[in-house]
Design a protein around this motif. Structure first.
Motif, PDB file in Angstrom:
ATOM      1  N   ARG A  45      22.390   8.633  40.911  1.00 39.74           N
ATOM      2  CA  ARG A  45      23.246   9.579  41.368  1.00 39.74           C
ATOM      3  C   ARG A  45      22.632  10.277  39.522  1.00 39.74           C
ATOM      4  O   ARG A  45      22.303  10.789  39.243  1.00 39.74           O
ATOM      5  CB  ARG A  45      24.349   9.037  40.520  1.00 39.74           C
ATOM      6  N   PHE A  46      23.379  11.979  39.818  1.00 35.51           N
ATOM      7  CA  PHE A  46      23.319  12.904  38.283  1.00 35.51           C
ATOM      8  C   PHE A  46      23.879  14.083  38.560  1.00 35.51           C
ATOM      9  O   PHE A  46      23.989  15.036  37.718  1.00 35.51           O
ATOM     10  CB  PHE A  46      21.261  13.649  38.838  1.00 35.51           C
ATOM     11  N   LYS A  47      25.380  13.663  38.582  1.00 33.45           N
ATOM     12  CA  LYS A  47      26.592  14.271  38.307  1.00 33.45           C
ATOM     13  C   LYS A  47      26.647  14.917  37.182  1.00 33.45           C
ATOM     14  O   LYS A  47      26.913  16.051  36.707  1.00 33.45           O
ATOM     15  CB  LYS A  47      27.446  14.065  38.942  1.00 33.45           C
ATOM     16  N   THR A  48      26.587  14.318  35.781  1.00 35.14           N
ATOM     17  CA  THR A  48      26.710  14.756  34.339  1.00 35.14           C
ATOM     18  C   THR A  48      25.510  13.538  33.685  1.00 35.14           C
ATOM     19  O   THR A  48      24.688  12.671  34.268  1.00 35.14           O
ATOM     20  CB  THR A  48      27.544  13.840  33.742  1.00 35.14           C
ATOM     21  N   PRO A  49      25.071  14.036  32.389  1.00 34.70           N
ATOM     22  CA  PRO A  49      23.536  13.552  31.928  1.00 34.70           C
ATOM     23  C   PRO A  49      24.127  12.295  31.822  1.00 34.70           C
ATOM     24  O   PRO A  49      22.656  11.099  32.131  1.00 34.70           O
ATOM     25  CB  PRO A  49      24.426  14.624  30.513  1.00 34.70           C
ATOM     26  N   ASP A  50      25.100  11.486  31.445  1.00 37.28           N
ATOM     27  CA  ASP A  50      25.679  10.275  31.229  1.00 37.28           C
ATOM     28  C   ASP A  50      25.403   9.398  32.614  1.00 37.28           C
ATOM     29  O   ASP A  50      24.732   8.490  32.563  1.00 37.28           O
ATOM     30  CB  ASP A  50      26.909   9.811  30.511  1.00 37.28           C
ATOM     31  N   ILE A  51      25.466   9.849  33.571  1.00 36.93           N
ATOM     32  CA  ILE A  51      25.328   9.125  34.676  1.00 36.93           C
ATOM     33  C   ILE A  51      24.023   9.077  35.271  1.00 36.93           C
ATOM     34  O   ILE A  51      23.657   8.260  35.721  1.00 36.93           O
ATOM     35  CB  ILE A  51      26.310  10.085  35.842  1.00 36.93           C
ATOM     36  N   ALA A  52      23.850  10.113  34.761  1.00 40.81           N
ATOM     37  CA  ALA A  52      21.543  10.686  35.402  1.00 40.81           C
ATOM     38  C   ALA A  52      21.221   9.290  34.380  1.00 40.81           C
ATOM     39  O   ALA A  52      20.111   9.249  35.040  1.00 40.81           O
ATOM     40  CB  ALA A  52      21.311  11.612  35.297  1.00 40.81           C
ATOM     41  N   ARG A  53      21.525   9.572  33.094  1.00 42.15           N
ATOM     42  CA  ARG A  53      19.820   8.899  32.420  1.00 42.15           C
ATOM     43  C   ARG A  53      20.312   7.014  32.757  1.00 42.15           C
ATOM     44  O   ARG A  53      19.768   6.414  33.198  1.00 42.15           O
ATOM     45  CB  ARG A  53      20.986   8.089  30.568  1.00 42.15           C
ATOM     46  N   GLU A  54      21.905   6.724  33.489  1.00 40.93           N
ATOM     47  CA  GLU A  54      22.081   5.649  33.424  1.00 40.93           C
ATOM     48  C   GLU A  54      21.364   5.334  35.405  1.00 40.93           C
ATOM     49  O   GLU A  54      21.117   4.036  35.445  1.00 40.93           O
ATOM     50  CB  GLU A  54      23.520   5.204  33.607  1.00 40.93           C
ATOM     51  N   SER A  55      21.639   6.440  35.565  1.00 39.35           N
ATOM     52  CA  SER A  55      20.944   5.742  36.814  1.00 39.35           C
ATOM     53  C   SER A  55      19.298   5.719  37.070  1.00 39.35           C
ATOM     54  O   SER A  55      18.779   5.575  37.293  1.00 39.35           O
ATOM     55  CB  SER A  55      21.038   7.095  38.331  1.00 39.35           C
ATOM     56  N   SER A  56      18.710   6.793  36.348  1.00 42.49           N
ATOM     57  CA  SER A  56      17.044   7.377  36.348  1.00 42.49           C
ATOM     58  C   SER A  56      16.400   5.772  36.028  1.00 42.49           C
ATOM     59  O   SER A  56      15.569   5.750  35.616  1.00 42.49           O
ATOM     60  CB  SER A  56      16.829   8.087  35.633  1.00 42.49           C
ATOM     61  N   PHE A 137      15.602  12.444  34.148  1.00 44.72           N
ATOM     62  CA  PHE A 137      14.651  12.302  35.873  1.00 44.72           C
ATOM     63  C   PHE A 137      13.722  12.567  35.338  1.00 44.72           C
ATOM     64  O   PHE A 137      12.990  11.721  35.771  1.00 44.72           O
ATOM     65  CB  PHE A 137      15.748  13.192  36.583  1.00 44.72           C
ATOM     66  N   LYS A 138      13.878  14.201  34.787  1.00 42.80           N
ATOM     67  CA  LYS A 138      11.599  14.232  34.909  1.00 42.80           C
ATOM     68  C   LYS A 138      11.095  13.217  33.983  1.00 42.80           C
ATOM     69  O   LYS A 138      10.363  13.037  33.981  1.00 42.80           O
ATOM     70  CB  LYS A 138      11.841  16.148  34.403  1.00 42.80           C
ATOM     71  N   GLN A 139      11.977  13.512  33.042  1.00 42.04           N
ATOM     72  CA  GLN A 139      11.655  12.369  32.016  1.00 42.04           C
ATOM     73  C   GLN A 139      11.227  10.369  32.429  1.00 42.04           C
ATOM     74  O   GLN A 139       9.468  10.500  32.266  1.00 42.04           O
ATOM     75  CB  GLN A 139      11.538  11.692  30.565  1.00 42.04           C
ATOM     76  N   LYS A 140      11.433  10.399  32.672  1.00 42.95           N
ATOM     77  CA  LYS A 140      11.469   9.273  33.754  1.00 42.95           C
ATOM     78  C   LYS A 140      10.050   9.402  34.761  1.00 42.95           C
ATOM     79  O   LYS A 140       9.729   8.006  35.601  1.00 42.95           O
ATOM     80  CB  LYS A 140      12.891   8.311  34.827  1.00 42.95           C
ATOM     81  N   TRP A 141      10.882  10.641  35.796  1.00 39.69           N
ATOM     82  CA  TRP A 141       9.766  10.418  36.492  1.00 39.69           C
ATOM     83  C   TRP A 141       8.356  10.673  36.602  1.00 39.69           C
ATOM     84  O   TRP A 141       7.406   9.880  36.756  1.00 39.69           O
ATOM     85  CB  TRP A 141       9.561  12.183  38.067  1.00 39.69           C
ATOM     86  N   ILE A 142       7.663  11.485  34.786  1.00 45.20           N
ATOM     87  CA  ILE A 142       6.947  11.965  34.610  1.00 45.20           C
ATOM     88  C   ILE A 142       6.020   9.567  33.984  1.00 45.20           C
ATOM     89  O   ILE A 142       5.092   9.745  34.187  1.00 45.20           O
ATOM     90  CB  ILE A 142       6.974  12.434  33.094  1.00 45.20           C
ATOM     91  N   GLN A 143       7.268   9.186  33.812  1.00 41.96           N
ATOM     92  CA  GLN A 143       6.063   8.237  32.817  1.00 41.96           C
ATOM     93  C   GLN A 143       6.254   7.083  33.931  1.00 41.96           C
ATOM     94  O   GLN A 143       5.045   6.749  34.259  1.00 41.96           O
ATOM     95  CB  GLN A 143       7.683   7.382  32.536  1.00 41.96           C
ATOM     96  N   ALA A 144       6.681   7.453  35.487  1.00 43.85           N
ATOM     97  CA  ALA A 144       6.684   7.159  36.580  1.00 43.85           C
ATOM     98  C   ALA A 144       4.838   6.945  36.549  1.00 43.85           C
ATOM     99  O   ALA A 144       4.772   6.060  37.470  1.00 43.85           O
ATOM    100  CB  ALA A 144       7.564   6.683  37.625  1.00 43.85           C
TER     101      ALA A 144
END
Length: 164
Positions: A45-56, A137-144
């Motif tokens: 999910r990515f609708k809001t930054p809070d949702i994106a943070r939890e999802s990522s 999401f980009k931060q977590k993607w790069i971490q991965a």
């Protein structure tokens, strides 16, 4: 090796048949490869930054579990979902409708029409909340994608299955 879209995705369990999996480019196959798609998609999910943070964060945790299990395909699929979280958020950050092109290039009947459709980009309507979601999401993607164990499993998978 490119992603093989000709496989019978309805009937293949890639956990039992890792030899059939090809990484491909970017997010290729992210919504096809089971059982991973069904395990990860409910958290995307990515609708809001809070949702994106939890999802990522949840998807990254799933990524780490797959790595602990030496399950490269699962880890790669989680990486693809993180990447897709970034790209989709970014698209909505740039285009409120989520559509980038006036006409869908994939529906063009010729290569020339497809190229023309890709030139006809809708105007940008910047949404700072979606841009923030994309950055999360980009931060977590790069971490991965830079994780040492992920890179080791990627090299091993390519060596075993993608040398054709």
């Amino acid at each position: 090796m490119t992603f093989n879209y000709s496989l019978d995705f309805q009937n293949i369990d890639f956990r039992n048949h890792p030899e059939l999996y090809r990484v491909g480019k970017g997010e290729q196959g992210v919504l096809l490869v089971e059982p991973y798609k069904s395990e990860i998609l409910p958290y995307w999910r990515f609708k809001t930054p809070d949702i994106a943070r939890e999802s990522s964060q949840k998807i990254y945790e799933i990524f780490l579990v797959y790595l602990e299990q030496d399950d490269f395909i699962g880890a790669d699929m989680a990486r693809k979902f993180l990447q897709m979280g970034y790209t989709r958020s970014r698209r909505y950050a740039n285009h409120k409708s989520g559509r980038k092109y006036k006409n869908n290039p994939q529906r063009a009947s010729s290569k020339e029409e497809q190229m023309q459709a890709r030139k006809d980009i809708l105007p940008y309507e910047v949404d700072p909340l979606k841009a923030e979601s994309a950055a999360i999401f980009k931060q977590k993607w790069i971490q991965a994608k830079t994780n040492d164990k992920y890179l080791q499993l990627l090299a091993k998978h390519k060596q075993m299955y993608e040398q054709e």
